[in-house]
Write an enzyme that holds these catalytic residues in place. Structure first.
Site, short mmCIF file in Angstrom:
data_model
loop_
_atom_site.label_atom_id
_atom_site.label_comp_id
_atom_site.label_asym_id
_atom_site.label_seq_id
_atom_site.Cartn_x
_atom_site.Cartn_y
_atom_site.Cartn_z
N ILE A 247 2.27 17.39 10.62
CA ILE A 247 3.12 16.43 11.55
C ILE A 247 3.32 17.10 13.02
O ILE A 247 3.14 16.35 14.00
CB ILE A 247 4.60 16.46 10.94
CG1 ILE A 247 4.82 15.93 9.56
CG2 ILE A 247 5.72 15.75 11.93
CD1 ILE A 247 5.98 16.03 8.74
N ILE B 114 0.80 -1.04 -0.20
CA ILE B 114 -0.04 0.04 0.01
C ILE B 114 0.98 1.21 0.15
O ILE B 114 0.68 2.14 -0.55
CB ILE B 114 -1.03 0.10 1.40
CG1 ILE B 114 -1.76 -1.13 1.27
CG2 ILE B 114 -1.84 1.63 1.39
CD1 ILE B 114 -2.93 -1.17 2.22
N THR C 236 1.43 22.12 9.43
CA THR C 236 0.99 21.97 10.69
C THR C 236 0.90 20.44 10.81
O THR C 236 0.46 19.88 11.97
CB THR C 236 -0.38 22.62 10.95
OG1 THR C 236 -1.02 22.63 9.91
CG2 THR C 236 0.01 24.09 11.35
N PRO D 100 7.68 34.63 9.54
CA PRO D 100 8.82 34.01 10.15
C PRO D 100 8.50 33.44 11.42
O PRO D 100 7.43 33.32 12.16
CB PRO D 100 9.76 35.17 10.35
CG PRO D 100 8.65 36.20 10.67
CD PRO D 100 7.48 36.09 9.79
N VAL E 28 1.91 7.87 2.19
CA VAL E 28 1.48 9.23 1.07
C VAL E 28 2.48 9.94 0.53
O VAL E 28 2.40 10.59 -0.30
CB VAL E 28 0.39 10.26 2.25
CG1 VAL E 28 1.26 10.85 3.04
CG2 VAL E 28 -0.34 11.09 1.25
N LEU F 90 -3.32 11.25 8.94
CA LEU F 90 -4.11 11.43 8.12
C LEU F 90 -5.56 10.93 8.49
O LEU F 90 -6.75 11.11 7.85
CB LEU F 90 -3.84 11.03 6.85
CG LEU F 90 -2.56 11.82 6.35
CD1 LEU F 90 -2.06 11.31 5.03
CD2 LEU F 90 -2.84 13.37 6.30
N LYS G 109 14.91 25.40 8.14
CA LYS G 109 13.49 26.38 7.67
C LYS G 109 13.48 27.39 8.69
O LYS G 109 13.17 27.19 9.94
CB LYS G 109 12.17 25.42 7.68
CG LYS G 109 10.89 26.26 7.40
CD LYS G 109 9.85 25.35 7.15
CE LYS G 109 8.47 26.12 7.09
NZ LYS G 109 7.31 25.28 7.47
N VAL H 135 4.18 12.50 1.25
CA VAL H 135 4.64 13.81 1.20
C VAL H 135 4.62 14.19 2.71
O VAL H 135 4.22 13.55 3.64
CB VAL H 135 3.39 14.74 0.55
CG1 VAL H 135 3.65 14.81 -1.12
CG2 VAL H 135 1.91 14.09 0.87
#
Ligand code: FAD
Length: 497
Positions: free
Chosen positions: A341, A43, A339, A97, A46, A328, A79, A48
């Site tokens: 994770i 399966i 947001t 920011p 996802v 999910l 990031k 992403v």
């Protein structure tokens, strides 16, 4: 509810949600419980979910994860925030920011002083007072140093799950490969008794964590827990994801670039770039979306764009009976502010705090669910904000966003800011005052007034203080290495991870 003690935890699904949960439970409770995870390579996941927010670092601390091996394994970059382009108007851009903007004052939030200075003729944007934004704009990053940068990660989702697995299995998590065929219920109580695999293997448990992704095999398909649909506020319902070869040094921020019927993300990793087009299928066909994505991405695609369909919303009760839905399976809010994770990690943290060792408790379950609903609704409102406060009227999609009714909770925030430049962070709210202010100003919501206490600071003093702050930020940024150089020095990607 069940009086039986909880000893055997069964996690269904091995995407980010499954392995985050497995790694955290075994780390905290290894000696007290057994943890089994079932996943199906056939399966898959996802694939992403590559942009995070700073709370990921707190969660990694909880798990005892060292940054360097994690970054190398997940081929991650740093990031400092998100660049929003074409949102309020086509051609506009602003930055959301991480970290604090300006310097707080006992009299009020920094933005009141900035608004006062602007009224007196100052032209520096709000973001001129964000260390993170200024470093991001110059493509600079390093850990350490003072003042410290607030940061998160861009990571390869598949490698991240593998990395968590490499921690969880040696610590005692039992992994079973196989496809779940049946979720077996106790005929009397209606609780979940076991998972039956296509191979015939039966996995009994006391507590089941549904991490089966959009399938929601346990919480949705089996227990039939309702899904609260928020599609009336967030009209996007499809995405196309594609990875491309890198075309330049990775920037330390995510880009969210609006288009006529949604937006596009660009997430730089060390070895490639993640791209995706989010769109509303009522307004844009799949073929047009694919053509648009391929037209707008930079760099050679590494595979064909992968379509993903979704509904926005959450399970009315993510903890129902002896089943908790994470990731999910529990719901989805599009990744505009990265947001999802975080929502997994915070739910796992709460589960650890409220773990039902002695058996299920309606009170514990109800509190867990109430907190989840508050968190998710807060994030939902913050996402709607970006769509609602648009001045774009170039397409039916943006006109719909601009004209749509919004939840009362968001309407109240907009009125507070419009009337009095007030913003706030409630007890369980993820987004801080500076986040609300950065996005509301970026979306061109102009306050009619600022707090008059800001008048108590004489104009020359305010001007000097703001100048000093910009100078401090400028010096700090100038002494910070370039992001790419720091990555190469500190945590070069492991190709084979
Ligand atoms: C387009 C898009 C972009 C996103 N971007 C971001 C982002 O930038 N930042 C962020 O924080 N989040 C993002 N997310 C969310 C993020 O991807 C998910 O929250 C995260 O990957 C968790 O997914 P999951 O583990 O719940 O599901 P999945 O990755 O789908 O995993 C499901 C697991 O269940 C297993 N499974 C399912 N059915 C069975 C069965 N019958 N038998 C056995 N196993 C089964 C699968 O094999 C798999 O292991 C994004 C999501 C989408 C859709």
């Amino acid at each position: 509810m069940s009086a039986g003690p909880v000893k055997n935890v069964v996690i269904a699904g091995g995407g980010t949600a499954g392995w985050v949960c497995a790694a955290a439970l075994i780390k905290q409770f290894g000696a007290l419980i057994s943890v089994t995870l079932v996943e199906s390579d056939e399966i898959g996941t996802v694939g992403v979910g590559e942009s995070t927010i700073p709370t990921a670092r707190t969660f990694h601390d909880l798990l005892g994860i060292y940054e360097k091996p994690f970054m190398q394994a997940a081929q991650a970059t740093f990031k400092l925030g998100i660049s929003f382009e074409n949102w309020a108007r086509d051609g506009d851009s602003y930055f959301h920011p991480f970290g604090t903007v300006g310097r707080g004052n006992w009299m009020g939030d920094f933005h009141h002083f900035w608004l006062k200075a602007r009224d007196a003729g100052a032209t520096e944007p709000f973001g001129a007072y964000s260390l993170e934004q200024q470093a991001a704009m110059q493509n600079r990053f390093a850990t350490g140093g003072q003042p410290a940068l607030s940061y998160a990660y861009h990571l390869d989702a598949t490698r991240y799950a593998k990395f968590l697995r490499s921690l969880a299995e040696p610590a005692g998590v039992r992994r079973i490969e196989g496809k779940i065929r049946t979720v077996v219920l106790d005929p009397e109580s209606g609780d979940i008794d076991a998972l039956e695999l296509e191979s015939g293997t039966r996995i009994d448990g006391d507590l089941f964590i549904d991490c089966t992704g959009f399938r929601a095999l346990l919480i949705g398909q089996t227990l039939g827990v309702a899904f609260d649909d928020w599609g009336q506020w967030i009209a996007t319902d499809r995405a196309l994801a594609v990875q491309t070869e890198s075309v330049g040094p990775p920037v330390p921020y995510t880009r969210a670039i609006a288009h006529g019927e949604g937006w596009r993300w660009r997430i730089p990793l060390q070895t490639r770039t993640g791209n995706g087009l989010v769109y509303a299928s009522d307004f844009l066909s799949d073929d047009e979306a694919c053509a648009r994505l391929l037209r707008d991405i930079e760099g050679t695609p590494l595979f064909e764009p992968r379509p993903i369909r979704y509904a926005t919303g959450m399970r009315a009760a993510p903890w129902t009976r002896n089943c908790i839905a994470l990731g999910l399976a529990g719901g989805f809010i599009e990744p505009l502010e990265s947001t999802s994770i975080h929502l997994i990690q915070v739910a796992v943290t709460r589960l650890i705090q409220a773990f039902p060792f002695a058996g299920m408790s309606e009170a514990v379950t109800a509190r867990f669910n109430a907190q989840a609903v508050r968190e998710w609704e807060h994030v939902r409102d913050f996402i709607i904000l970006h769509y609602k406060l648009t001045e774009r009227d170039d397409t039916p999609f943006w006109r719909r966003c601009r004209d749509m009714p919004i939840p009362d909770s968001l309407a109240e925030r907009l009125a507070l800011f419009r009337d009095a430049a007030q913003a706030y962070q409630g007890g369980e709210d993820l987004f801080r005052v500076d986040s609300w202010v950065s996005v509301m100003l970026g979306q061109r919501l102009e306050p009619r007034a600022w707090h008059q206490l800001a008048r108590l600071v004489p104009p020359e003093e305010l001007s000097r203080a703001l100048g000093d702050l910009r100078h401090l930020i400028g010096e700090r940024v100038a002494s910070t290495p370039m992001h790419e150089a720091f990555l190469k020095e500190f945590c070069p990607a492991l190709e084979s991870a």
